[in-house]
Design a protein around this motif. Structure first.
Motif, short mmCIF file in Angstrom:
data_model
loop_
_atom_site.label_atom_id
_atom_site.label_comp_id
_atom_site.label_asym_id
_atom_site.label_seq_id
_atom_site.Cartn_x
_atom_site.Cartn_y
_atom_site.Cartn_z
N GLY A 98 0.85 -1.19 0.00
CA GLY A 98 0.00 0.00 0.00
C GLY A 98 0.87 1.23 0.00
N PRO A 99 0.27 2.42 -0.17
CA PRO A 99 1.08 3.63 -0.21
C PRO A 99 1.80 3.87 1.13
CG PRO A 99 -1.26 4.17 -0.13
CD PRO A 99 -1.15 2.69 -0.30
N LEU A 100 3.02 4.33 1.03
CA LEU A 100 3.83 4.73 2.19
C LEU A 100 4.01 6.24 2.07
CD1 LEU A 100 5.59 4.02 4.65
CD2 LEU A 100 7.49 3.68 3.06
N GLY A 101 3.10 6.98 2.69
CA GLY A 101 3.09 8.42 2.47
C GLY A 101 2.77 8.66 1.01
N ILE A 103 4.68 7.57 -1.43
CA ILE A 103 5.35 6.54 -2.24
C ILE A 103 4.34 5.46 -2.57
CG2 ILE A 103 7.22 4.86 -2.29
CD1 ILE A 103 8.64 6.59 -0.16
N PRO A 104 4.07 5.25 -3.87
CA PRO A 104 3.09 4.22 -4.23
C PRO A 104 3.64 2.82 -3.94
CG PRO A 104 4.19 5.03 -6.20
CD PRO A 104 4.68 5.89 -5.04
N PRO A 105 2.75 1.83 -3.77
CA PRO A 105 3.22 0.48 -3.48
C PRO A 105 4.09 -0.07 -4.62
CG PRO A 105 0.85 0.50 -3.91
CD PRO A 105 1.30 1.92 -3.88
N THR A 106 5.16 -0.73 -4.24
CA THR A 106 6.08 -1.32 -5.22
C THR A 106 6.00 -2.83 -5.23
OG1 THR A 106 7.88 -1.50 -3.61
CG2 THR A 106 7.73 0.58 -4.88
N GLY A 107 5.37 -3.42 -4.22
CA GLY A 107 5.34 -4.87 -4.10
C GLY A 107 6.65 -5.43 -3.56
N GLY A 108 7.62 -4.56 -3.34
CA GLY A 108 8.92 -5.00 -2.83
C GLY A 108 8.87 -5.37 -1.36
N ILE A 138 15.77 0.79 3.26
CA ILE A 138 14.40 0.36 2.99
C ILE A 138 14.04 0.68 1.54
CG2 ILE A 138 11.96 0.72 3.52
CD1 ILE A 138 12.80 1.24 6.42
N LEU A 139 14.28 1.92 1.13
CA LEU A 139 13.91 2.33 -0.23
C LEU A 139 14.63 1.49 -1.29
CD1 LEU A 139 13.76 6.20 0.18
CD2 LEU A 139 11.83 4.60 0.02
N LYS A 140 15.91 1.24 -1.09
CA LYS A 140 16.66 0.43 -2.05
C LYS A 140 16.02 -0.95 -2.20
CE LYS A 140 21.08 0.16 -1.62
NZ LYS A 140 22.45 0.09 -1.06
N GLN A 141 15.61 -1.54 -1.10
CA GLN A 141 14.99 -2.87 -1.16
C GLN A 141 13.62 -2.80 -1.82
OE1 GLN A 141 15.54 -5.38 2.50
NE2 GLN A 141 16.49 -3.48 3.23
N LEU A 142 12.85 -1.77 -1.52
CA LEU A 142 11.51 -1.65 -2.11
C LEU A 142 11.57 -1.41 -3.61
CD1 LEU A 142 9.61 0.46 0.57
CD2 LEU A 142 9.78 -2.03 0.36
N PHE A 143 12.57 -0.68 -4.06
CA PHE A 143 12.70 -0.36 -5.48
C PHE A 143 13.41 -1.45 -6.26
CE2 PHE A 143 12.91 4.50 -4.47
CZ PHE A 143 11.61 4.46 -3.99
N ALA A 144 14.16 -2.31 -5.58
CA ALA A 144 15.01 -3.30 -6.26
C ALA A 144 14.22 -4.28 -7.13
CB ALA A 144 15.84 -4.08 -5.24
N GLY A 145 13.01 -4.60 -6.74
CA GLY A 145 12.23 -5.58 -7.49
C GLY A 145 11.56 -5.03 -8.73
N ALA A 155 7.40 3.60 -14.50
CA ALA A 155 6.48 4.66 -14.05
C ALA A 155 6.31 4.60 -12.53
CB ALA A 155 5.14 4.53 -14.76
N THR A 156 6.17 3.39 -11.98
CA THR A 156 6.05 3.24 -10.52
C THR A 156 7.32 3.76 -9.85
OG1 THR A 156 4.59 1.34 -10.72
CG2 THR A 156 5.78 1.57 -8.63
N LEU A 157 8.47 3.43 -10.38
CA LEU A 157 9.73 3.90 -9.82
C LEU A 157 9.79 5.43 -9.84
CD1 LEU A 157 12.53 3.34 -8.66
CD2 LEU A 157 13.38 3.17 -11.00
N GLY A 158 9.38 6.03 -10.95
CA GLY A 158 9.37 7.49 -11.03
C GLY A 158 8.47 8.11 -9.99
N ARG A 159 7.26 7.57 -9.83
CA ARG A 159 6.33 8.09 -8.81
C ARG A 159 6.89 7.87 -7.41
NH1 ARG A 159 2.81 5.40 -12.08
NH2 ARG A 159 2.38 3.83 -10.48
N ALA A 160 7.54 6.71 -7.21
CA ALA A 160 8.10 6.40 -5.89
C ALA A 160 9.24 7.35 -5.53
CB ALA A 160 8.58 4.95 -5.85
N VAL A 161 10.12 7.61 -6.48
CA VAL A 161 11.24 8.54 -6.23
C VAL A 161 10.69 9.95 -5.99
CG1 VAL A 161 13.25 9.65 -7.27
CG2 VAL A 161 12.97 7.17 -7.42
N ALA A 162 9.74 10.38 -6.80
CA ALA A 162 9.13 11.70 -6.60
C ALA A 162 8.46 11.78 -5.22
CB ALA A 162 8.13 12.00 -7.72
N GLY A 163 7.76 10.72 -4.84
CA GLY A 163 7.11 10.71 -3.53
C GLY A 163 8.11 10.77 -2.39
#
Length: 184
Positions: A98-101, A103-108, A138-145, A155-163
């Motif tokens: 789910g969203p973390l603030g 940051i949209p969910p990454t499934g990571g 934490i962020l590195k692990q969430l984005f790694a997948g 697109a998810t990565l872009g939204r996550a980094v912007a968030g």
């Protein structure tokens, strides 16, 4: 309080029970039981320099983190005692569903080493849980997948980094920055 003297074994055991109950009840998501470990709930998250103070604010913190990581769990590494605190080293684990603030969910999934200081007052009441960890881990692990070759994941990565960047700009809580020097 004498900062060089540890309390009695009975006091240390009672504090440890409060802390272990607190951990156990957080995993079960029994928020009333967790909050009952404090006379006044108070969390300090040092990496983000945020404070969650009072029943409503702490419940909001619990809600937001469990929306982001509904399977959040922990593995205790070590537990230590000091004159006024129980110090716990642990792994925090969870899947970002789910969203973390902002940051949209990454499934990571993440497994992040943390330290929490459970601070007790002179009446043996738990007054603060102060948590230290590396947000970048934490962020590195969430984005790694995320597969950077797939447009949807990119697109998810872009939204996550912007968030993440938008959340990094907030002012630190002055209760964490305006600290008096200790009397040594």
């Amino acid at each position: 309080m004498n900062r060089f003297a540890l309390p009695s074994e009975a006091v240390l055991r009672a504090r440890e029970k409060v802390v272990l109950d607190h951990f156990h009840d957080e995993v079960r998501q029994e928020w009333d039981d967790v909050l009952a470990t404090f006379p006044h709930p108070h969390y300090e998250l040092i990496p983000s320099m945020t404070v969650h103070d009072g029943d409503s604010a702490v419940r909001g913190y619990y809600h937001d983190t469990r929306v982001a990581f509904p399977d959040q769990d922990h593995e205790i590494i070590a537990l230590r005692h000091s004159a006024d605190a129980v110090i716990v080293e642990f792994w925090l684990l969870g899947t970002h569903l789910g969203p973390l603030g902002k940051i949209p969910p990454t499934g990571g999934r993440h497994r992040t080493r943390m330290t929490a200081y459970f601070v007790f007052d002179e009446h043996e009441n738990l007054v603060t849980e102060r948590v230290y960890f590396d947000q970048l881990s934490i962020l590195k692990q969430l984005f790694a997948g995320l597969d950077k070759r797939k447009p949807r994941d990119l697109a998810t990565l872009g939204r996550a980094v912007a968030g993440a960047l938008s959340m990094a700009g907030g002012a630190p809580d002055p209760r964490l920055t305006d600290t008096p020097p200790p009397e040594l």
